[in-house]
Design a protein around this motif. Structure first.
Motif, PDB file in Angstrom:
ATOM      1  N   PHE A  56      44.836 -13.091 -24.754  1.00  0.00           N
ATOM      2  CA  PHE A  56      44.869 -13.228 -26.195  1.00  0.00           C
ATOM      3  C   PHE A  56      46.270 -13.633 -26.636  1.00  0.00           C
ATOM      4  N   CYS A  57      46.334 -14.590 -27.559  1.00  0.00           N
ATOM      5  CA  CYS A  57      47.605 -15.040 -28.123  1.00  0.00           C
ATOM      6  C   CYS A  57      48.338 -13.832 -28.713  1.00  0.00           C
ATOM      7  N   ALA A  58      49.631 -13.722 -28.382  1.00  0.00           N
ATOM      8  CA  ALA A  58      50.402 -12.554 -28.811  1.00  0.00           C
ATOM      9  C   ALA A  58      50.507 -12.483 -30.329  1.00  0.00           C
ATOM     10  N   GLN A  59      50.348 -13.643 -31.000  1.00  0.00           N
ATOM     11  CA  GLN A  59      50.491 -13.665 -32.445  1.00  0.00           C
ATOM     12  C   GLN A  59      49.147 -13.548 -33.184  1.00  0.00           C
ATOM     13  N   CYS A  60      48.230 -14.479 -32.884  1.00  0.00           N
ATOM     14  CA  CYS A  60      47.002 -14.531 -33.696  1.00  0.00           C
ATOM     15  C   CYS A  60      45.782 -13.948 -32.981  1.00  0.00           C
ATOM     16  N   GLN A  61      45.926 -13.573 -31.707  1.00  0.00           N
ATOM     17  CA  GLN A  61      44.830 -12.955 -30.940  1.00  0.00           C
ATOM     18  C   GLN A  61      43.723 -13.935 -30.568  1.00  0.00           C
ATOM     19  N   ASN A  62      43.997 -15.239 -30.752  1.00  0.00           N
ATOM     20  CA  ASN A  62      43.067 -16.272 -30.296  1.00  0.00           C
ATOM     21  C   ASN A  62      43.106 -16.308 -28.761  1.00  0.00           C
ATOM     22  N   ILE A  63      42.085 -16.884 -28.147  1.00  0.00           N
ATOM     23  CA  ILE A  63      42.102 -17.016 -26.696  1.00  0.00           C
ATOM     24  C   ILE A  63      43.120 -18.091 -26.317  1.00  0.00           C
ATOM     25  N   LEU A  68      51.618 -17.778 -26.427  1.00  0.00           N
ATOM     26  CA  LEU A  68      51.173 -18.160 -27.760  1.00  0.00           C
ATOM     27  C   LEU A  68      50.165 -19.295 -27.638  1.00  0.00           C
ATOM     28  N   CYS A  69      49.130 -19.286 -28.474  1.00  0.00           N
ATOM     29  CA  CYS A  69      48.103 -20.324 -28.407  1.00  0.00           C
ATOM     30  C   CYS A  69      48.643 -21.639 -28.968  1.00  0.00           C
ATOM     31  N   GLU A  70      47.891 -22.720 -28.786  1.00  0.00           N
ATOM     32  CA  GLU A  70      48.345 -24.042 -29.221  1.00  0.00           C
ATOM     33  C   GLU A  70      48.588 -24.107 -30.726  1.00  0.00           C
ATOM     34  N   ILE A  71      47.749 -23.428 -31.486  1.00  0.00           N
ATOM     35  CA  ILE A  71      47.892 -23.467 -32.946  1.00  0.00           C
ATOM     36  C   ILE A  71      49.183 -22.755 -33.358  1.00  0.00           C
ATOM     37  N   CYS A  72      49.450 -21.603 -32.754  1.00  0.00           N
ATOM     38  CA  CYS A  72      50.673 -20.862 -33.089  1.00  0.00           C
ATOM     39  C   CYS A  72      51.930 -21.595 -32.642  1.00  0.00           C
ATOM     40  N   ARG A  73      51.802 -22.418 -31.589  1.00  0.00           N
ATOM     41  CA  ARG A  73      52.970 -23.157 -31.083  1.00  0.00           C
ATOM     42  C   ARG A  73      53.213 -24.434 -31.876  1.00  0.00           C
TER      43      ARG A  73
HETATM   44 ZN   LIG Z   1      47.872 -17.937 -31.727  1.00  0.00          ZN
END
Ligand SMILES: [Zn+2]
Length: 198
Positions: A56-63, A68-73
């Motif tokens: 899970f993404c450390a920020q948004c909890q997305n897979i 960090l997920c692509e959206i958060c990056r």
């Molecule tokens: Zn994220």
């Protein structure tokens, strides 16, 4: 014994999948026995890789595959707006609209007292930590318009408004009781455009 043991074990595992009953489990098992070995192996290794490499993404909890997920990056995303969704697949639904440029937060479920799901079972604590830095100005409650989705939205609105964050809810252009996942992009776009403040 009706099935040879390895076949019985395969059927039993397949039956645990959502939407797979005993009959389809048997059909799938026989299918897997018929396909070439490399094909069956690539299915097995895809499952293993997904389990090992995703988190899970450390920020948004997305897979995500990374911390960090692509959206958060993505530096072009607007971090002052967060859409709160129940499941990672809801992000895919909103991304299909191509209009939303904010960030997300995945709850991993919805409040459901009957099933023993309270706020502690959802990623609410992580959300509050995220909101603590004051960067977020609007939170869009993008949970499905179902009993659980509405209850969760109401709970979060009561929790977040005192912090001074603008809290909005997707407009009910969405079919009542419908799921984000199944809504077409035009419906989702208008639900997003006509979101109302809670
Ligand atoms: Zn994220």
């Amino acid at each position: 014994m009706l099935f040879a043991r390895p076949l019985a074990e395969l059927i039993a595992e397949l039956e645990k999948l959502p939407g797979v009953g005993p009959k389809s489990a048997q059909r799938l098992a026989y299918h897997l026995l018929r396909v070439p070995e490399h094909e069956a192996n690539s299915l097995a290794s895809a499952i293993r890789n997904a389990k090992q490499r995703l988190r899970f993404c450390a920020q948004c909890q997305n897979i995500s595959e990374a911390e960090l997920c692509e959206i958060c990056r993505d530096g072009r995303r607007d971090r002052s707006t967060i859409a709160i969704v129940a499941e990672p697949r809801d992000i895919a639904a909103l991304e299909r609209v191509h209009e939303y440029r904010g960030a997300y937060h995945v709850l991993h479920g919805l409040l459901n007292p009957m099933e023993g799901v309270g706020p502690e079972q959802l990623r609410v604590k992580e959300l509050l930590t995220r909101l603590g830095d004051g960067e977020v100005h609007e939170v869009i409650l993008a949970t499905n318009p179902t009993i659980e989705g509405d209850a969760t939205a109401l709970y979060l609105a009561k929790l977040l408004k005192p912090i001074g964050i603008k809290v909005t809810r997707l407009a009910h252009g969405m079919p009542i009781g419908g799921e984000l996942d199944y809504a077409d992009s035009a419906t989702l776009l208008s639900a997003l455009e006509y979101r109302r403040e809670m």
